[in-house]
Scaffold this motif. Structure first.
Motif, PDB file in Angstrom:
ATOM      1  N   PHE A  42       5.739 -18.027  -2.848  1.00  0.00           N
ATOM      2  CA  PHE A  42       5.515 -18.080  -4.371  1.00  0.00           C
ATOM      3  C   PHE A  42       6.783 -18.597  -4.749  1.00  0.00           C
ATOM      4  CE2 PHE A  42       5.728 -16.039  -8.514  1.00  0.00           C
ATOM      5  CZ  PHE A  42       4.814 -17.052  -9.254  1.00  0.00           C
ATOM      6  N   HIS A  43       6.560 -19.686  -5.526  1.00  0.00           N
ATOM      7  CA  HIS A  43       7.693 -20.545  -6.104  1.00  0.00           C
ATOM      8  C   HIS A  43       8.548 -20.959  -5.083  1.00  0.00           C
ATOM      9  CE1 HIS A  43       9.737 -21.863  -9.728  1.00  0.00           C
ATOM     10  NE2 HIS A  43      10.740 -21.173  -9.272  1.00  0.00           N
ATOM     11  N   GLY A  44       8.067 -21.268  -3.756  1.00  0.00           N
ATOM     12  CA  GLY A  44       9.185 -21.824  -2.837  1.00  0.00           C
ATOM     13  C   GLY A  44       9.630 -20.724  -2.005  1.00  0.00           C
ATOM     14  N   LEU A  45       9.312 -19.428  -2.335  1.00  0.00           N
ATOM     15  CA  LEU A  45      10.077 -18.294  -1.761  1.00  0.00           C
ATOM     16  C   LEU A  45       9.215 -17.265  -0.845  1.00  0.00           C
ATOM     17  CD1 LEU A  45      12.189 -17.303  -4.717  1.00  0.00           C
ATOM     18  CD2 LEU A  45      12.868 -18.533  -2.744  1.00  0.00           C
ATOM     19  N   PRO A  46       9.281 -16.675   0.345  1.00  0.00           N
ATOM     20  CA  PRO A  46       8.562 -16.130   1.082  1.00  0.00           C
ATOM     21  C   PRO A  46       8.643 -14.717   0.079  1.00  0.00           C
ATOM     22  CG  PRO A  46      10.967 -16.143   2.017  1.00  0.00           C
ATOM     23  CD  PRO A  46      11.002 -17.065   0.985  1.00  0.00           C
ATOM     24  N   VAL A  47       7.244 -14.263   0.204  1.00  0.00           N
ATOM     25  CA  VAL A  47       6.963 -13.024  -0.371  1.00  0.00           C
ATOM     26  C   VAL A  47       7.225 -11.833   0.203  1.00  0.00           C
ATOM     27  CG1 VAL A  47       5.003 -11.729  -1.783  1.00  0.00           C
ATOM     28  CG2 VAL A  47       5.009 -14.050  -1.810  1.00  0.00           C
ATOM     29  N   TYR A  48       7.864 -10.945  -0.633  1.00  0.00           N
ATOM     30  CA  TYR A  48       8.218  -9.412   0.098  1.00  0.00           C
ATOM     31  C   TYR A  48       7.664  -8.569  -1.034  1.00  0.00           C
ATOM     32  CZ  TYR A  48      11.279  -5.664   1.725  1.00  0.00           C
ATOM     33  OH  TYR A  48      11.563  -4.378   2.232  1.00  0.00           O
ATOM     34  N   THR A  49       7.005  -7.557  -0.394  1.00  0.00           N
ATOM     35  CA  THR A  49       6.490  -6.418  -1.209  1.00  0.00           C
ATOM     36  C   THR A  49       7.461  -5.272  -1.154  1.00  0.00           C
ATOM     37  OG1 THR A  49       4.004  -6.916  -0.454  1.00  0.00           O
ATOM     38  CG2 THR A  49       4.350  -4.765  -1.437  1.00  0.00           C
ATOM     39  N   PHE A  50       7.863  -5.042  -2.551  1.00  0.00           N
ATOM     40  CA  PHE A  50       8.801  -3.899  -2.727  1.00  0.00           C
ATOM     41  C   PHE A  50       8.146  -2.592  -2.110  1.00  0.00           C
ATOM     42  CE2 PHE A  50      10.428  -0.567  -5.414  1.00  0.00           C
ATOM     43  CZ  PHE A  50      11.923  -0.467  -5.202  1.00  0.00           C
ATOM     44  N   PRO A  51       8.893  -1.892  -1.257  1.00  0.00           N
ATOM     45  CA  PRO A  51       8.204  -0.708  -0.540  1.00  0.00           C
ATOM     46  C   PRO A  51       8.168   0.602  -1.207  1.00  0.00           C
ATOM     47  CG  PRO A  51      10.884  -1.023   0.060  1.00  0.00           C
ATOM     48  CD  PRO A  51      10.356  -1.897  -1.020  1.00  0.00           C
ATOM     49  N   GLU A  52       7.427   1.400  -0.788  1.00  0.00           N
ATOM     50  CA  GLU A  52       6.891   2.683  -1.197  1.00  0.00           C
ATOM     51  C   GLU A  52       8.141   3.528  -1.245  1.00  0.00           C
ATOM     52  OE1 GLU A  52       3.678   4.211   1.041  1.00  0.00           O
ATOM     53  OE2 GLU A  52       2.441   2.654   0.280  1.00  0.00           O
ATOM     54  N   PRO A  53       8.383   4.755  -2.028  1.00  0.00           N
ATOM     55  CA  PRO A  53       9.416   5.257  -2.214  1.00  0.00           C
ATOM     56  C   PRO A  53       9.955   6.261  -1.068  1.00  0.00           C
ATOM     57  CG  PRO A  53       7.458   6.347  -3.384  1.00  0.00           C
ATOM     58  CD  PRO A  53       7.197   5.032  -2.983  1.00  0.00           C
ATOM     59  N   ASP A  54       9.048   6.498   0.094  1.00  0.00           N
ATOM     60  CA  ASP A  54       9.420   7.356   1.058  1.00  0.00           C
ATOM     61  C   ASP A  54       9.899   6.340   2.281  1.00  0.00           C
ATOM     62  OD1 ASP A  54       6.888   6.003   1.597  1.00  0.00           O
ATOM     63  OD2 ASP A  54       5.886   7.993   2.211  1.00  0.00           O
ATOM     64  N   ARG A  55      10.029   5.186   1.989  1.00  0.00           N
ATOM     65  CA  ARG A  55      10.239   3.955   3.064  1.00  0.00           C
ATOM     66  C   ARG A  55      11.777   3.757   2.995  1.00  0.00           C
ATOM     67  NH1 ARG A  55       6.872  -1.063   3.898  1.00  0.00           N
ATOM     68  NH2 ARG A  55       8.423  -1.431   5.380  1.00  0.00           N
ATOM     69  N   ASN A  56      12.451   4.020   3.915  1.00  0.00           N
ATOM     70  CA  ASN A  56      13.812   3.730   3.914  1.00  0.00           C
ATOM     71  C   ASN A  56      14.190   2.552   4.648  1.00  0.00           C
ATOM     72  OD1 ASN A  56      16.740   4.017   3.807  1.00  0.00           O
ATOM     73  ND2 ASN A  56      16.845   5.441   5.149  1.00  0.00           N
TER      74      ASN A  56
END
Length: 318
Positions: A10-24
């Motif tokens: 998106f917008h020329g950038l790879p998409v990264y999903t912000f993780p769930e709270p229990d994922r370190n």
């Protein structure tokens, strides 16, 4: 067609999903990805606003360039007002934001026609540096006329785009807009626009920078094609996209009989109902001029009843 995958870029950038709270996990550089922030439509453990608050806390959002709003809880019954309010409240913490997409949900999360939206223009007013804006879902969607000096890309994906929205886009002052993509849809899902509603867009008067125009997924694709065939804006386009709809020989013939399209870099008609003789005429007319054609029939299937009635379908409806 179903929307079965989230975007990877998106917008020329790879998409990264912000993780769930229990994922370190180690987070990427804030300006190196397009951040996708969302929860779940059903049985959400967090409200979208809570996920966004964590995002603001964990990421240096002064460097964030692109943001995708994913699912919010009960999007089939709750519009995006609270999401928009949260984004606007955080605008001072997002000074580098240049691209925003509202409502990235797959069909398994929420069908496109079920996604509830609202007036989305406060996001354009609140983020005057935006260069790209997209929204998915036409139910409740509003887009009154707006002015925005820097917007270059505007995308509206729906199973049915309300005529008031189409007219609002046409009445907007968007001098930098280069790419406009409207999924017009069908009346069954609120898509009640007519070719006359497109006239301000097709005149090009308020869109001096427009080079890429997509008017697609329409039940009246033949009438749209006929309107486009004589539209002043076409002479300055590089790409024209009339895909995903019910385009038949009538629409193809209108394009061939209208102004020359040989200046285009690409003409996209995929998912169509055009017969081979008209397809051959399109190839013979445009391919020698170097126009890239997408004439893939794709998933365009017909149902024929015993009385001879033929049913044709847009690619994206429900």
């Amino acid at each position: 067609m179903t929307l079965g995958d989230h975007p990877h870029v998106f917008h020329g950038l790879p998409v990264y999903t912000f993780p769930e709270p229990d994922r370190n996990t180690d987070l990427p550089e804030p300006d190196g990805v397009a951040w996708r922030v969302g929860t779940t439509v059903y049985d959400a453990g967090e409200e979208w606003e809570e996920v966004f608050a964590r995002f603001l806390d964990k990421v240096d959002t002064t460097r964030v360039r692109a943001l995708i709003v994913g699912a919010w809880h009960e999007a089939y019954d709750t519009d995006s007002s609270a999401v928009i309010e949260a984004l606007l409240a955080a605008r001072d913490r997002l000074p580098a934001l240049r691209a925003l997409f509202l409502g990235d949900m797959e069909s398994e999360e929420c069908e496109i026609s079920w996604i509830n939206q609202t007036d989305v223009t406060p996001l354009l007013t609140g983020f005057p540096a935006l260069e790209e804006f997209g929204v998915r879902g036409g139910s409740g969607l509003e887009f009154p006329a707006v002015s925005h000096a820097r917007l270059r890309v505007l995308t509206m994906e729906s199973g049915g785009l309300p005529a008031e929205v189409v007219r609002g886009v046409g009445a907007s002052d968007l001098p930098a807009l280069e790419h406009l993509d409207l999924w017009l849809g069908t009346p069954d899902y609120g898509g009640d626009s007519e070719p006359a509603d497109l006239e301000p867009i097709l005149s090009g008067a308020r869109l001096p920078s427009l080079r890429h125009l997509a008017l697609r997924d329409s039940e009246i694709q033949d009438a749209v094609a006929a309107a486009v065939a004589s539209a002043p804006v076409v002479a300055r386009l590089e790409t024209l996209d009339l895909s995903l709809g019910i385009l038949t020989d009538d629409g193809a013939a209108a394009l061939l009989a209208g102004q020359p399209l040989t200046h285009l870099k690409k003409l996209d008609l995929h998912h169509h109902y055009i017969t081979e003789p008209l397809l051959d005429r399109l190839r013979q007319t445009l391919e020698p001029a170097g126009v890239e054609l997408d004439l893939d029939r794709d998933d365009a299937d017909e149902d024929v009843e015993s009385d001879g009635t033929v049913w044709r379908y847009v690619s994206v409806g429900e």
